[in-house]
Design a protein around this motif. Sequence first.
Motif, short mmCIF file in Angstrom:
data_model
loop_
_atom_site.label_atom_id
_atom_site.label_comp_id
_atom_site.label_asym_id
_atom_site.label_seq_id
_atom_site.Cartn_x
_atom_site.Cartn_y
_atom_site.Cartn_z
N PRO A 284 11.71 -15.14 -39.53
CA PRO A 284 11.38 -16.57 -39.43
C PRO A 284 11.18 -17.07 -38.01
CG PRO A 284 13.09 -16.22 -41.07
CD PRO A 284 12.87 -14.89 -40.41
N PHE A 285 11.95 -16.58 -37.05
CA PHE A 285 11.86 -17.12 -35.69
C PHE A 285 10.62 -16.63 -34.93
CE2 PHE A 285 14.85 -13.53 -35.75
CZ PHE A 285 14.26 -12.66 -34.87
N LEU A 286 9.85 -15.70 -35.52
CA LEU A 286 8.60 -15.28 -34.90
C LEU A 286 7.36 -15.77 -35.65
CD1 LEU A 286 9.28 -11.55 -33.82
CD2 LEU A 286 9.13 -13.58 -32.36
N GLU A 287 7.55 -16.46 -36.76
CA GLU A 287 6.42 -16.90 -37.57
C GLU A 287 5.46 -17.80 -36.80
OE1 GLU A 287 4.77 -16.45 -40.22
OE2 GLU A 287 6.04 -14.96 -41.18
N ASN A 288 5.97 -18.63 -35.91
CA ASN A 288 5.09 -19.53 -35.16
C ASN A 288 4.21 -18.79 -34.15
OD1 ASN A 288 7.23 -18.88 -33.47
ND2 ASN A 288 7.26 -20.86 -32.45
N LYS A 289 4.46 -17.48 -33.96
CA LYS A 289 3.65 -16.66 -33.05
C LYS A 289 2.81 -15.63 -33.81
CE LYS A 289 6.95 -17.03 -29.22
NZ LYS A 289 7.79 -16.29 -28.25
N ARG A 290 2.69 -15.81 -35.11
CA ARG A 290 2.03 -14.79 -35.94
C ARG A 290 0.61 -14.50 -35.47
NH1 ARG A 290 2.02 -12.14 -40.84
NH2 ARG A 290 4.14 -12.84 -41.28
N ALA A 291 -0.20 -15.52 -35.24
CA ALA A 291 -1.60 -15.30 -34.86
C ALA A 291 -1.68 -14.51 -33.55
CB ALA A 291 -2.33 -16.63 -34.73
N GLU A 292 -0.86 -14.87 -32.60
CA GLU A 292 -0.84 -14.19 -31.30
C GLU A 292 -0.41 -12.74 -31.44
OE1 GLU A 292 1.97 -14.31 -27.30
OE2 GLU A 292 1.84 -16.09 -28.59
N ILE A 293 0.62 -12.51 -32.25
CA ILE A 293 1.14 -11.15 -32.43
C ILE A 293 0.14 -10.28 -33.16
CG2 ILE A 293 2.90 -9.80 -33.66
CD1 ILE A 293 4.88 -12.11 -33.03
N GLU A 294 -0.45 -10.79 -34.24
CA GLU A 294 -1.41 -10.00 -35.01
C GLU A 294 -2.62 -9.63 -34.16
OE1 GLU A 294 -2.17 -12.28 -38.54
OE2 GLU A 294 -0.56 -11.27 -39.64
N ALA A 295 -3.03 -10.53 -33.26
CA ALA A 295 -4.20 -10.27 -32.41
C ALA A 295 -3.96 -9.11 -31.45
CB ALA A 295 -4.55 -11.53 -31.62
N GLN A 296 -2.69 -8.82 -31.14
CA GLN A 296 -2.36 -7.76 -30.20
C GLN A 296 -2.29 -6.38 -30.85
OE1 GLN A 296 0.71 -9.49 -27.01
NE2 GLN A 296 1.41 -9.80 -29.10
N LEU A 297 -2.20 -6.34 -32.19
CA LEU A 297 -1.98 -5.09 -32.90
C LEU A 297 -3.26 -4.55 -33.52
CD1 LEU A 297 1.32 -6.03 -34.78
CD2 LEU A 297 1.12 -4.60 -32.74
N GLU A 298 -3.45 -3.25 -33.42
CA GLU A 298 -4.56 -2.60 -34.11
C GLU A 298 -4.17 -2.32 -35.55
OE1 GLU A 298 -5.89 0.88 -32.10
OE2 GLU A 298 -5.86 -0.08 -30.12
#
Length: 300
Positions: A284-298
Amino acid sequence: MIKGIHHISAFTKSATANHHFYTEILGLRFVKNTVNQQDTKIRHLFYGDYQGNPGTLLTFFEYKNIGHAYNKNNYFSTVFLNVPKGSLAYWESRLNDYSIVTEYNSCKQTLAFEDDDSLPLAFIETDETILPENATRHSDIPVAYQIIGLAEASLRVEEPEKTLNFLTNFLGLTRTKAIGQVADPATHFLTTVKPSCSTAVTRMGRGTIDHIAYSVDSSEALETLHQKAEESQLDIELYVERGYFKSLYIKEPNHLRIEIATEGPGFTLDEPVEELGKSFSLPPFLENKRAEIEAQLEDF
């Protein structure tokens, strides 16, 4: 207080190859696709039984550019996995069909092999059988032969007695009749501590075990250990909420990383058990960064 092993975490070079090995060849369930919470550019993969129970979990951090490991002094060695009695012949045949080299030890009744990253693994038979609710459903491996869970971790350290004292005095594990071995009285998970074969510095790499994590049943039990670690002036690395569990990381006397993790709330925090591993999950505490995190991963 310790309720056995929680998980063992290592490094992999390829999430794709790693996923194939552990889900298709070994038949474990992919229970969580997430990230390293300290470095969200790193994918973190979890495998275990159908329900993702503590004590069955192998986890891997993907580092695409990681080199080979050189295990010399102070390192985690072989991971032993429990399989039902009478199943080693099945596993030897299955692994050989995938061109995986195996070594049967008739004295210890174990079958040793390595994964794609050269992580040493071994099957050992137990009188237990996997419970129907924990058996995986995606694999062609019959329930009678499926991996039940983690059986033993092996450590090679410069000063074994210091590590053994940590495991007994701090964690409360009990020495067995075997030299350099301790057990958890509740689950009988074994930790074997042997002298290092070299004084050269270990270089971590693909197949390196980063840490082993023991289990406690509550945040209150973990807090008790945290206070005990502070009073004992142990080398505390991190005391942190992981969402799926809460963790305390400590460097034992030979500087290997030991984690103690709570059993809950578990991986159904954000996915029902039927859907585990099917989506990219964040606590839950990383959900607000989901778009940023997903963009970094292949993708893998």
